[in-house]
Design a protein around this motif. Structure first.
Motif, PDB file in Angstrom:
ATOM      1  N   PRO A   1      71.805   2.817-141.215  1.00 45.31           N
ATOM      2  CA  PRO A   1      70.430   2.553-140.783  1.00 45.31           C
ATOM      3  C   PRO A   1      70.209   1.124-140.301  1.00 45.31           C
ATOM      4  N   GLU A   2      70.999   0.195-140.812  1.00 45.06           N
ATOM      5  CA  GLU A   2      70.895  -1.199-140.386  1.00 45.06           C
ATOM      6  C   GLU A   2      71.859  -1.513-139.242  1.00 45.06           C
ATOM      7  N   GLN A   3      73.117  -1.069-139.387  1.00 41.14           N
ATOM      8  CA  GLN A   3      74.157  -1.463-138.439  1.00 41.14           C
ATOM      9  C   GLN A   3      74.011  -0.804-137.070  1.00 41.14           C
ATOM     10  N   THR A   4      73.681   0.491-137.041  1.00 42.92           N
ATOM     11  CA  THR A   4      73.658   1.167-135.746  1.00 42.92           C
ATOM     12  C   THR A   4      72.632   0.569-134.794  1.00 42.92           C
ATOM     13  N   PRO A   5      71.367   0.386-135.191  1.00 38.66           N
ATOM     14  CA  PRO A   5      70.426  -0.246-134.244  1.00 38.66           C
ATOM     15  C   PRO A   5      70.847  -1.653-133.821  1.00 38.66           C
ATOM     16  N   GLN A   6      71.419  -2.414-134.765  1.00 33.62           N
ATOM     17  CA  GLN A   6      71.852  -3.769-134.424  1.00 33.62           C
ATOM     18  C   GLN A   6      72.962  -3.747-133.380  1.00 33.62           C
ATOM     19  N   LEU A   7      73.978  -2.923-133.613  1.00 33.36           N
ATOM     20  CA  LEU A   7      75.139  -2.900-132.721  1.00 33.36           C
ATOM     21  C   LEU A   7      74.846  -2.148-131.430  1.00 33.36           C
ATOM     22  N   ALA A   8      73.860  -1.242-131.448  1.00 36.87           N
ATOM     23  CA  ALA A   8      73.474  -0.529-130.225  1.00 36.87           C
ATOM     24  C   ALA A   8      72.858  -1.469-129.201  1.00 36.87           C
ATOM     25  N   ARG A   9      72.442  -2.644-129.629  1.00 36.08           N
ATOM     26  CA  ARG A   9      71.919  -3.650-128.691  1.00 36.08           C
ATOM     27  C   ARG A   9      73.048  -4.394-127.976  1.00 36.08           C
ATOM     28  N   LEU A  10      74.286  -4.195-128.460  1.00 37.22           N
ATOM     29  CA  LEU A  10      75.427  -4.925-127.911  1.00 37.22           C
ATOM     30  C   LEU A  10      76.487  -4.019-127.296  1.00 37.22           C
ATOM     31  N   PHE A  11      76.652  -2.799-127.850  1.00 38.64           N
ATOM     32  CA  PHE A  11      77.750  -1.922-127.457  1.00 38.64           C
ATOM     33  C   PHE A  11      77.268  -0.475-127.328  1.00 38.64           C
ATOM     34  N   ASN A  12      78.047   0.330-126.616  1.00 38.98           N
ATOM     35  CA  ASN A  12      77.953   1.772-126.799  1.00 38.98           C
ATOM     36  C   ASN A  12      78.479   2.067-128.207  1.00 38.98           C
ATOM     37  N   THR A  13      77.864   2.996-128.910  1.00 37.06           N
ATOM     38  CA  THR A  13      78.262   3.252-130.296  1.00 37.06           C
ATOM     39  C   THR A  13      78.379   4.744-130.571  1.00 37.06           C
ATOM     40  N   VAL A  14      79.131   5.041-131.631  1.00 38.09           N
ATOM     41  CA  VAL A  14      79.213   6.390-132.189  1.00 38.09           C
ATOM     42  C   VAL A  14      79.146   6.242-133.700  1.00 38.09           C
ATOM     43  N   ASP A  15      78.361   7.105-134.369  1.00 34.72           N
ATOM     44  CA  ASP A  15      78.314   7.054-135.830  1.00 34.72           C
ATOM     45  C   ASP A  15      78.248   8.452-136.406  1.00 34.72           C
ATOM     46  N   SER A  16      78.343   8.535-137.735  1.00 36.02           N
ATOM     47  CA  SER A  16      78.313   9.828-138.434  1.00 36.02           C
ATOM     48  C   SER A  16      77.174   9.870-139.446  1.00 36.02           C
ATOM     49  N   PHE A  17      76.030   9.309-139.093  1.00 36.28           N
ATOM     50  CA  PHE A  17      74.871   9.327-139.985  1.00 36.28           C
ATOM     51  C   PHE A  17      74.567  10.761-140.395  1.00 36.28           C
ATOM     52  N   ASP A  18      74.565  11.037-141.704  1.00 36.72           N
ATOM     53  CA  ASP A  18      74.495  12.436-142.136  1.00 36.72           C
ATOM     54  C   ASP A  18      73.373  12.748-143.117  1.00 36.72           C
ATOM     55  N   THR A  19      72.367  11.887-143.211  1.00 39.42           N
ATOM     56  CA  THR A  19      71.205  12.229-144.024  1.00 39.42           C
ATOM     57  C   THR A  19      70.271  13.069-143.158  1.00 39.42           C
ATOM     58  N   HIS A  20      70.429  14.398-143.233  1.00 44.58           N
ATOM     59  CA  HIS A  20      69.771  15.315-142.298  1.00 44.58           C
ATOM     60  C   HIS A  20      68.264  15.064-142.212  1.00 44.58           C
ATOM     61  N   ALA A  21      67.609  14.864-143.345  1.00 45.72           N
ATOM     62  CA  ALA A  21      66.152  14.723-143.352  1.00 45.72           C
ATOM     63  C   ALA A  21      65.683  13.481-142.607  1.00 45.72           C
ATOM     64  N   LYS A  22      66.556  12.497-142.442  1.00 43.88           N
ATOM     65  CA  LYS A  22      66.151  11.236-141.815  1.00 43.88           C
ATOM     66  C   LYS A  22      66.683  11.073-140.390  1.00 43.88           C
ATOM     67  N   ILE A  23      67.351  12.097-139.866  1.00 43.31           N
ATOM     68  CA  ILE A  23      67.914  11.981-138.519  1.00 43.31           C
ATOM     69  C   ILE A  23      66.842  11.726-137.458  1.00 43.31           C
ATOM     70  N   PRO A  24      65.683  12.397-137.483  1.00 40.64           N
ATOM     71  CA  PRO A  24      64.689  12.112-136.438  1.00 40.64           C
ATOM     72  C   PRO A  24      64.264  10.645-136.373  1.00 40.64           C
ATOM     73  N   GLU A  25      63.992  10.038-137.518  1.00 46.06           N
ATOM     74  CA  GLU A  25      63.574   8.635-137.498  1.00 46.06           C
ATOM     75  C   GLU A  25      64.747   7.716-137.170  1.00 46.06           C
ATOM     76  N   PHE A  26      65.952   8.090-137.588  1.00 46.46           N
ATOM     77  CA  PHE A  26      67.141   7.320-137.235  1.00 46.46           C
ATOM     78  C   PHE A  26      67.347   7.354-135.720  1.00 46.46           C
ATOM     79  N   TYR A  27      67.180   8.530-135.134  1.00 44.54           N
ATOM     80  CA  TYR A  27      67.316   8.671-133.680  1.00 44.54           C
ATOM     81  C   TYR A  27      66.347   7.733-132.953  1.00 44.54           C
TER      82      TYR A  27
END
Length: 327
Positions: free
Chosen positions: A78-104
């Motif tokens: 939740p912290e790293q992906t938004p930070q690194l998405a500002r610098l790189f193309n990224t891929v992650d395996s975020f798997d907390t299903h209930a929080k995927i919409p807000e993570f997206y």
């Protein structure tokens, strides 16, 4: 397409699996592994990977096409992906299903602004199982869908229990209820609660003088992980954990039971049997890293899920080759 240059963030079981998976893909090159630990104290499984502290990531903006993020879903991604998405193309395996919409939404805002592509929540569930749920539901609109996991070790859930205060180490097994699976395969379409379909078994090594009952209550009442399941917590020694619980098997099934025509029964099932959950998940991440690189080169930007990506983008082969050999 030219060689895709990737970085790995995090070097636990998943990060090590990604390094191994990259070695099996000739069109992908590992540039560096980024860690919060001291880089000079780490050695790669392949023996030649370069380690850098995570604070050095910005120095690689023009040297890495895709960053593969291998942290945990509880606090890292939740912290790293938004930070690194500002610098790189990224891929992650975020798997907390209930929080995927807000993570997206969080990741999409960062990636859109930076003109990057971020593939979120991929692996096998969410990921491959998600695709099969969509596919079967589209084909059999009159029916019911069931997903079962295990028996196997859940990396995300194991990571969650290891972060509980007083826990030194631990592992969590997800166990499907076989009687329920047999009923669905037999054509029944009953409604089951989350609790009725799976058990969760936690094996925990507690720190010295830790409050065992407090640990137990924290685990069994943890929202999004254990509170909706019958969960057992068994305290064991470090020796028992090493001897009996160091494997990483997993798997599961997606089953949709439906009808066509005048009530003709149809069942669609997709299953996995995995000797190593992290190595398989890592292989999925590497395939989607290839897709992320292709999408970015095509001019796309923003967050993407497995639903948004053509399957052909996962393959190193050309569209013509895929039509000739696989269609």
């Amino acid at each position: 397409m030219s060689t895709i240059k990737v970085g790995i963030v995090g070097y636990g079981n998943l990060g090590k699996g990604v390094e191994k998976a990259i070695a099996q893909n000739s069109d992908i090159e590992l540039v560096a592994i980024f860690t919060r630990r001291q880089p000079d104290q780490l050695a790669s499984a392949g023996g030649s990977a370069r380690f850098e502290h995570i604070s050095a990531a910005e120095q690689y903006i023009d040297k890495i096409d895709v960053m593969i993020l291998c942290g945990g879903s509880a606090t890292d991604l939740p912290e790293q992906t938004p930070q690194l998405a500002r610098l790189f193309n990224t891929v992650d395996s975020f798997d907390t299903h209930a929080k995927i919409p807000e993570f997206y939404e969080s990741v999409n805002a960062a990636a859109e602004q930076a003109g990057k592509v971020s593939v979120i929540s991929t692996g096998w569930d969410p990921g491959l199982f998600s695709l099969n749920r969509l596919l079967a539901g589209a084909i059999l609109p009159e029916g019911k869908e069931y997903t079962f996991w295990g028996k196997g070790v859940s990396q995300g859930h194991s990571d969650a229990i290891r972060r509980v205060p007083g826990v030194k180490d631990g592992v969590q097994y997800t166990v499907p209820v076989q009687e329920v699976i047999d009923r669905i395969r037999g054509g029944e379409t009953p409604d089951f609660t989350t609790r009725e379909k799976h058990l969760r078994q936690c094996f925990v090594v507690a720190e010295e003088r830790a409050d065992l009952e407090q640990i137990r209550q924290t685990i069994v009442n943890m929202p999004n992980y254990f509170s909706d399941y019958d969960t057992t917590v068994t305290f064991i020694t470090e020796e028992e954990l090493r001897a009996e619980h160091r494997g990483m098997p997993h798997g599961g099934f997606v089953i949709r039971s439906g009808v066509t025509g005048e009530g003709t029964k149809q069942i669609v099932e997709f299953g996995l049997k995995l000797e190593s959950n992290p190595e398989f998940t890592a292989s999925v991440l590497v395939a989607y890293a290839r897709a992320a690189a292709k999408l970015h080169r095509e001019g796309h930007k923003g967050a993407r899920t497995v639903f948004d990506i053509p399957l052909g983008h996962l393959s190193p082969r050309s569209a013509a080759d895929l039509r000739r050999d696989l269609l």
